[in-house]
Structure formats: C-alpha cells, structure tokens
Design an enzyme around this catalytic site. Sequence first.
Site, PDB file in Angstrom:
ATOM      1  N   LYS A 245       0.803  -1.378  -0.062  1.00 31.78           N
ATOM      2  CA  LYS A 245      -0.008  -0.074  -0.030  1.00 31.78           C
ATOM      3  C   LYS A 245       0.899   1.214   0.154  1.00 31.78           C
ATOM      4  CE  LYS A 245      -4.417  -1.544   1.520  1.00 31.78           C
ATOM      5  NZ  LYS A 245      -5.656  -1.431   2.305  1.00 31.78           N
ATOM      6  N   ARG A 279      -3.921 -10.031   4.531  1.00 34.39           N
ATOM      7  CA  ARG A 279      -4.608  -9.661   3.193  1.00 34.39           C
ATOM      8  C   ARG A 279      -3.111  -9.625   2.526  1.00 34.39           C
ATOM      9  NH1 ARG A 279      -6.889  -5.963  -0.324  1.00 34.39           N
ATOM     10  NH2 ARG A 279      -8.453  -6.922  -1.794  1.00 34.39           N
TER      11      ARG A 279
END
Length: 318
Positions: A245, A279
């Site tokens: 991210k 995740r």
Amino acid sequence: MTTFEPARTAHGSAAPFYTPPLLHPVHQFGTRTLDFSRQVALMAIVNRTPDSFYDGGATFALDAAVAASLAAVDGGADWVDIGGVPFAPGPALSAAEEGDRVVPVIEAVSAASDVIISVDTFLPEVAARSIAAGAHVINDTTGLANPELAAVVAETGAHLVITHSLARPRTVYPRPSYGDVAAEVAAFLAEKVELALSLGVPAEKIIVDPGHDLNKNTLHTLEITRRFNEFAALGFPALAAVSNKDFIGETLDQDKAQRLEGSLATGVICILGGARILRMHNVASASSAIRMTEAVLGWREPAYLRHNMGDVNQPAHR
C-alpha cells in the site's frame, strides 16, 4: 536504576505480543476450520478489474483470475479474496456487471478447491449471488454503508468483514482528519459490529478490519499499525490489509514493485498486535513470514529438526 522486566506468560516465557480476547476463536468456513487463538490465515488477493491498484488488470480475464486464485492456494493461501470493483474513486459499476465479474471465478475456484473464498463488495445483490456461487465471506470495505448487506449475510450464514472507511463508495474523500485515529477507528468498528449484530449477523461470523490507507494518510496508517491491539481488543478476528500500500511506499520511498519487504514487516507487526488474518499479494513470501511468526509464538512445529540435534554439533552459519 530501574531494571526492565518483560511481560511473562503463565509458562514463564517472554510475551512481546498481544493476545486478543477473542469471543469466538474457532470459525468454520465451509469445510475449513480456523482457530484464531493459534493461527494466522493468509488471504490472497485476486482482482477481476481492469484498473486494480497493484496489478493493473493482470487478472481481469476470467482464466487469469481463476489461475491466479489456484496458484495462490498452491503457494500457501488459506483464503482467496476476489474483487470486481476497486476501492478507489471512480464510476459506479452495476450490480449485474460486478456479479458477472466475480461469480464465474467463485464457481471455478470452489469447484477446484476447498479454499476459503471472500468477495470484496458492498452491494447486497452481488453478495447474494456470490454466496450462492460458493463464497464464504463478504468483505465490505465501506463499513456497512448499506445495512442491507448485513441482512443478506445474516440470511445466508456467511461471514462478514467490517472495514473502517469514511467515504461513500467510489467517491473522493480529501484530506482525512482525526483527533485520535486509532480510538476513532476502534469506536467506528464497535458501532458497526453492533449494527451487524442487530441485523442478525452472529458474533461468531464477524471479522473487523481497521482499513489501512482507506481514507487515511500515511501517518494515520502508521498509527493504526502501531496500535493494532486496540482493534483486536474488540474480541473479533482482526484483518490487516497492508500489502504494497501507499503508506509503505511513502515511508520507504518505494514504488509498488519494491514494497515486498515493507509489506512483510508491517504484516508481522500487525500479527504481534493481534491480527489473525493478513491480506497479501505476494503469497509465497507472506506464507513464509506468517508460518515463521507462528513458530516463534509457539503455535507451529518446525518442519524438521536437524541443527545441533546429534552427537556432533553442526557448524553455525553467520
């Protein structure tokens, strides 16, 4: 002079990690059982979108999405999260089109494997079709912006991931601001859990996710990583979606392709703070990081024991 004394468990060993007070440690997903008091589930990411954040559409084609899902299973994933619409702002996609993207993948993967399948959607119609096709979990990144989603989950017996975010689905949310980001995210999740319970979702079917980077800047996301225990303390299995991210890229000044090590480090930090689901995009590397962490925590036996187990000491590698 003060002497530091580490926290100790009942067995006397040092405990530099947070053990969440799980209301229901054992969860059943189809034929698979996960005991979140002793294991961390690895959730792989497969996006059937032409504009996905990480792979740029590499798994948009149906055969590519199915192949990526099954490759993730072979690589050590316990769980595959299938998405048909990005979280990022953009034009709305109809429920029919989103369902047509994800349902064939669910059908193919569930026919070939008993892997846990979740669908990343906030539309009740897509959730209903996905569960009927074989999905076990609905992963809602909008924090129940549409309460009807919880009603669908309750009726079908599926699991529900409740994620913190502030924007209306697919809309811009400029310059998010918080007084105390971790406290506000924890309060949001607690409120949405109560909503889900009131709509019939059983407590043993709820998972929470503080939403790394979702309507948060890098400083906010570093803070929720550092204080992950505050979300795990809610008593539900906590999911950490940290893979590749922007907060990792901004912290380390790295492009997406360079963020593996930062993703793994952040994932382990979250596990030590109580996360029980990670995740991740890079499945094989994440699997090794998770299994190693489980072994250090005493939840997993080594694959084999050879070093210094015989009559002659093995040479140490330095």
